[in-house]
Design an enzyme around this catalytic site. Structure first.
Site, PDB file in Angstrom:
ATOM      1  N   SER A  69       0.810  -1.042   0.047  1.00 24.33           N
ATOM      2  CA  SER A  69       0.050  -0.035  -0.022  1.00 24.33           C
ATOM      3  C   SER A  69       0.740   1.352  -0.040  1.00 24.33           C
ATOM      4  O   SER A  69       0.277   2.456  -0.066  1.00 24.33           O
ATOM      5  CB  SER A  69      -0.783   0.099   1.281  1.00 24.33           C
ATOM      6  OG  SER A  69      -2.216  -0.987   0.969  1.00 24.33           O
ATOM      7  N   LYS A  72      -0.079   3.705  -2.746  1.00 30.86           N
ATOM      8  CA  LYS A  72      -1.085   4.869  -2.536  1.00 30.86           C
ATOM      9  C   LYS A  72      -0.464   6.229  -2.599  1.00 30.86           C
ATOM     10  O   LYS A  72      -1.138   7.235  -3.010  1.00 30.86           O
ATOM     11  CB  LYS A  72      -1.820   4.597  -1.154  1.00 30.86           C
ATOM     12  CG  LYS A  72      -2.867   3.292  -1.471  1.00 30.86           C
ATOM     13  CD  LYS A  72      -3.850   3.161  -0.246  1.00 30.86           C
ATOM     14  CE  LYS A  72      -4.618   2.079  -0.260  1.00 30.86           C
ATOM     15  NZ  LYS A  72      -3.962   0.731  -0.170  1.00 30.86           N
ATOM     16  N   SER A 133      -5.453   3.220   4.718  1.00 30.46           N
ATOM     17  CA  SER A 133      -4.971   2.515   3.857  1.00 30.46           C
ATOM     18  C   SER A 133      -5.970   1.750   3.205  1.00 30.46           C
ATOM     19  O   SER A 133      -6.106   0.695   2.483  1.00 30.46           O
ATOM     20  CB  SER A 133      -4.030   1.679   3.967  1.00 30.46           C
ATOM     21  OG  SER A 133      -3.218   1.303   2.848  1.00 30.46           O
ATOM     22  N   LYS A 258       3.201   6.504   4.730  1.00 31.72           N
ATOM     23  CA  LYS A 258       2.304   5.522   4.320  1.00 31.72           C
ATOM     24  C   LYS A 258       2.994   4.010   4.768  1.00 31.72           C
ATOM     25  O   LYS A 258       3.857   3.682   4.571  1.00 31.72           O
ATOM     26  CB  LYS A 258       1.998   5.393   2.924  1.00 31.72           C
ATOM     27  CG  LYS A 258       0.904   4.543   2.205  1.00 31.72           C
ATOM     28  CD  LYS A 258      -0.481   5.137   3.074  1.00 31.72           C
ATOM     29  CE  LYS A 258      -1.387   3.843   2.594  1.00 31.72           C
ATOM     30  NZ  LYS A 258      -1.367   2.590   3.773  1.00 31.72           N
TER      31      LYS A 258
END
Length: 441
Positions: A69, A72, A133, A258
């Site tokens: 993720s 992202k 997320s 993130k």
């Protein structure tokens, strides 16, 4: 710690010649490059200056690995770009497709549950994507911008190529593995594949995001937020970044970025911290601990951040207007004066790690064709303050370079600290005759 920033001018047009000297109190002694024993417990890692891209640490940083993720960050960059360009607005409502409803209901994935027939604001979907997320939420944004997930992935691929990233493998907007994609996979990709990037490329993505959209940190710094406020679906979302205030791995100054977790990627984390005027970007990939709770990625990120702050400083070696050893003048063969003094036009500042020897500093003078005649010599008349080139500076011990692949970015413009007129015909002729006979005898 001296962390004052300066704007270094871009490389001057053309190179005439390069002169290098090594400043050392013992010029005949060999240069011993000290090495640090510090190592991050992860498959790959990197730490860079968010401003300049200077690399402070790297481990296996050029090998493409699953990024989960952390994907992202790239997807949300393009969403922010679309909002800036007027393609979407924060208040716009998006209805969720049946395919993404199934994704949102998958308990094995990070998600906020989305309801058939309901619509959600771009802002809510964006926050859910960045903070917890949420996979279905970020793909819903991607579909809204590009029409299909496949077309948005093509935009992602084009964007990283424009940044000089050529070894990324992108097949998903969210970072999930194809096995979790509910039957929709990027054409040509295989069942058990997912997005791949190197730690260095991931750091470059994060740098572009923070430089172009610093407001992104207003979202990622939130330990929690409310999704779909004022509706029957109102939900409190708690960040997956456990380095934020209120969490077990809290570290002061961390405000993003993130997490990423899949079976292939392991526990990964793209972090950023702002301390003493220096913002770092760190990437830790596949930091797996024995209990499998993902906490090691935060522990190793903390260690990496502390290593940089404890070992690297941004130092002013010479103030503006300094005369430097070996670069105190420049010849003006056709001037009334045969040379003029030169000085630095900006402070000379450089990243320095504690184990680097200042006695080994290298200075390289690069002159501009614009300042020179056809024989590569400074032309008279010369005015005070005239730029004649730039001085590039570096430590031989520093082989890390910059995240964009360049090795040398530290430089300072050099300007004249005196003036001279052009010598008249008789003076130039006399010099020419004298030089002729000096070569004979």
């Amino acid at each position: 710690m001296n962390l004052k920033r300066i704007n270094i001018p871009s490389r001057l047009k053309g190179l005439c010649y390069t002169l290098v000297i090594i400043i050392s109190f013992n010029m005949i002694a060999p240069i011993a490059f000290a090495e640090t024993t510090f190592e991050v417990s992860a498959k790959a890692a990197i730490a860079i200056d968010a401003d300049t891209g200077k690399i402070f640490y790297e481990k296996n940083a050029n090998t493409p690995l699953p990024i989960a993720s952390m994907t992202k960050l790239l997807t949300l960059y393009l969403i922010l770009e679309a909002e800036k360009n007027g393609q979407i607005s924060w208040d716009e409502q998006i209805e969720i497709s049946d395919h993404l409803l199934k994704i949102s209901e998958d308990l094995n994935l990070s998600n906020v549950k989305l309801v058939k027939g309901s619509s959600y604001s771009v802002r809510d979907l964006f926050n859910a994507s960045a903070i917890i997320s949420a996979n279905a939420a970020v793909t819903a944004l991607a579909e809204r911008v590009a029409g299909t997930e496949k077309d948005f992935i093509d935009l992602m691929r084009a964007k990283v190529i424009s940044w000089g990233i050529e070894d990324a493998y992108l097949i998903s907007t969210s970072g999930i593995n194809n096995e979790d994609a509910q039957g929709r996979i990027y054409p040509g990709s295989k069942e058990n594949e997912e997005n791949l990037m190197s730690a260095k490329d991931m750091a470059l993505v994060a740098q572009h995001l923070l430089q172009d959209f610093p407001e992104f940190l207003e979202t990622t710094k939130l330990p929690s937020t409310v999704f779909a406020a004022g509706t029957d679906e109102e939900t409190v979302l708690e960040s997956s970044n456990f380095m934020l205030p209120g969490f077990y791995y809290y570290k002061e100054g961390v405000d993003g970025l993130k997490t990423g977790t899949t079976d292939l990627a392991g526990a990964s984390f793209a972090g950023t911290i702002n301390k003493n005027g220096l913002r770092l970007i760190t990437i830790v990939m596949n930091a797996n601990d024995s209990n499998g709770d993902g906490g090691l990625r935060f522990v190793e990120t903390t260690r990496l951040m502390d290593f940089v702050y404890e070992n690297w400083t941004y130092e002013t070696l010479y103030p503006k207007g300094s005369t430097l050893p070996g670069f105190n003048k420049i010849d003006v063969p056709n001037g009334v004066d045969l040379s003029v003094p030169i000085i630095t036009n900006d402070p000379l500042q450089l990243w320095h790690r504690q184990d680097m020897n200042k006695e080994h500093l290298t200075l390289t003078m690069v002159n501009s064709y614009e300042a020179l005649d056809k024989n590569n010599q400074l032309k008279a008349p010369v005015e005070r303050g005239q730029q004649v080139g730039e001085l590039q500076v570096g430590y031989p011990e520093d082989t890390l370079g910059y995240v964009d692949g360049s090795k040398q970015k530290t430089s300072v413009p050099m300007v004249t600290n005196g003036a001279t007129k052009k010598a008249n015909f008789f003076v130039l002729s006399s010099r020419s005759i004298k030089n002729f006979f000096s070569t004979i005898f």
